[in-house]
Write an enzyme that holds these catalytic residues in place. Structure first.
Site, PDB file in Angstrom:
ATOM      1  CG  ASN A 142      -6.731  -0.863   1.443  1.00  0.00           C
ATOM      2  OD1 ASN A 142      -6.098  -0.756   0.824  1.00  0.00           O
ATOM      3  ND2 ASN A 142      -6.556  -1.657   2.457  1.00  0.00           N
TER       4      ASN A 142
ATOM      5  CB  CYS B 281      -1.220   0.474   1.297  1.00  0.00           C
ATOM      6  SG  CYS B 281      -1.968  -1.038   1.425  1.00  0.00           S
TER       7      CYS B 281
ATOM      8  CG  HIS C 171      -3.553   3.642   2.751  1.00  0.00           C
ATOM      9  ND1 HIS C 171      -3.945   2.741   0.858  1.00  0.00           N
ATOM     10  CD2 HIS C 171      -3.374   2.728   3.114  1.00  0.00           C
ATOM     11  CE1 HIS C 171      -4.053   2.045   1.338  1.00  0.00           C
ATOM     12  NE2 HIS C 171      -4.020   1.010   2.047  1.00  0.00           N
TER      13      HIS C 171
END
Ligand SMILES: CC(C)(COP(=O)(O)OP(=O)(O)OC[C@H]1O[C@@H](n2cnc3c(N)ncnc32)[C@H](O)[C@@H]1OP(=O)(O)O)[C@@H](O)C(=O)NCCC(=O)NCCS
Length: 334
Positions: free
Chosen positions: A286, A116, A256
């Site tokens: 996500n 990520c 994020h």
């Protein structure tokens, strides 16, 4: 000549049409819209249904839009750096496929694997190439087909992830704008908590690994949650302190998008008010490396980014990897 800085001069993005809602998920596993919204903050996510298309399809869409928006000559782009954990193949690099598909025929291309945090790492690489004076135009693209590594019988992970892509053009400038600073960190001791257990050289694919569903995301949610809050907070505060930034100085904090509760906790540590935090997890879930460029893409389309805006972005992911970046935005969105 003044110092060469690297500046983002355009943003492209793409999400596939199919929207997987919490209602549909609650018919697949034992979950509810209420649980997912309260514990994570996701309402829906976009899914690439076509099994024959990989992450490069998504990445190519974002780069094609980027080329159209910026009017950059594709033949002038010197490098393509792709951040992904869901590459089309182990090799060749997804970046090479995207560069070829989008007509960036003169670019050398390679992938970055930092889960990520991948977009931050790829953008830091591009920045260093440009600051060195050797390169003038680099495309950084993030693309993830998270749905292909999601186990839709596991209620603890299947509500979390979505598919999409985002791309930025990074160019050289001598103005005091662009990517000013970044802090990147990693700790391989995080490996047991968040990984795909099979398919690599340590545990090759076999009938057994397929039967055990070891080719999908394995996550120990609470352990990852604690590290994400602490590490993302520490690094976001660190980048503000070493650039003498207060929350008042910031136009935007772009985190994020893994869990709304993580975002709230990090923003609280940074003392940044809600009105300055970019949040779109509700719509996309996500999307791993894609979540930050997808935020930039939406903000660019909404024309809320202005030249001189001070922005901090930060991320946390498997590895563990984490980092933060300080950007002075380089243009008025149009
Ligand atoms: C994954 C995550 C959302 C889970 O939330 P959580 O509050 O930690 O939930 P837990 O795992 O402790 O589970 C709590 C309970 O909810 C249950 N549960 C888990 N998923 C559920 C779901 N989709 N629907 C309903 N109940 C669920 C669990 O079984 C557990 O039940 P129990 O108490 O009876 O055992 C959260 O831990 C998280 O966001 N982790 C970090 C993610 C991240 O940042 N990843 C890094 C980047 S990819």
């Amino acid at each position: 000549m003044g110092k060469i800085n690297a500046v983002i001069t355009g943003v492209g993005g793409y999400v596939p049409d199919y929207v997987l809602t919490n209602e549909e998920l609650s018919r697949m596993v034992d979950t509810t819209d209420e649980w997912i919204m309260t514990r994570v903050g996701i309402k829906e996510r976009h899914i690439l249904k076509d099994k024959s298309l990989g992450a490069s399809f998504l990445g190519t869409k974002a780069v094609e839009e980027l080329v159209k928006k910026t009017k950059v000559n594709p033949l002038d782009v010197e490098a393509v750096i792709c951040a992904t954990s869901t590459s089309d193949y182990v090799f060749p690099a997804t970046a090479a496929l995207i560069a070829n598909n989008a007509g960036l025929k003169n670019a050398f291309a390679f992938d970055v694997q930092a889960a990520c945090t991948g977009f931050l790492v790829a953008l830091t690489n591009a920045t260093a190439f440009i600051e060195s004076g050797r390169y003038k135009k680099i495309v950084v693209v993030a693309c993830e087909k998270m749905s292909y590594i999601t186990d839709y019988t596991d209620r603890s992970t299947c509500p979390l992830f979505g598919d999409g892509s985002g791309a930025v053009l990074v160019e050289a400038t001598t103005e005091n704008i662009g990517i000013i600073d970044s802090v990147l960190q990693s700790n391989g001791a995080g490996e047991p908590h968040l990984k795909m257990r099979a398919g690599g050289s340590a545990c090759p694919a076999s009938h057994e690994t397929v039967d055990k569903k070891w080719h999908t995301v394995y996550q120990e949610g609470q352990a990852v949650f604690k590290h994400a809050v602490t590490d993302m907070s520490d690094v976001s505060v660190a980048i503000m302190e070493r650039n003498q930034l207060t929350a008042d100085d910031l136009a935007w904090f772009i985190p994020h998008q893994a869990n709304l509760r993580i975002i709230d906790a990090v923003a609280h540590r940074m003392n940044v008010g809600k009105e300055k935090i970019k949040i779109n997890i509700e719509k996309y879930g996500n999307t791993s490396a894609v979540s930050i460029p997808l935020c930039l893409w939406e903000m660019d389309n909404e024309r809320i980014l202005h030249k001189g805006d001070k922005i901090v972005i930060s991320a946390f992911g498997a590895g563990f990897t984490w980092g933060a970046m300080y950007i002075i935005w380089g243009y008025d969105s149009k």
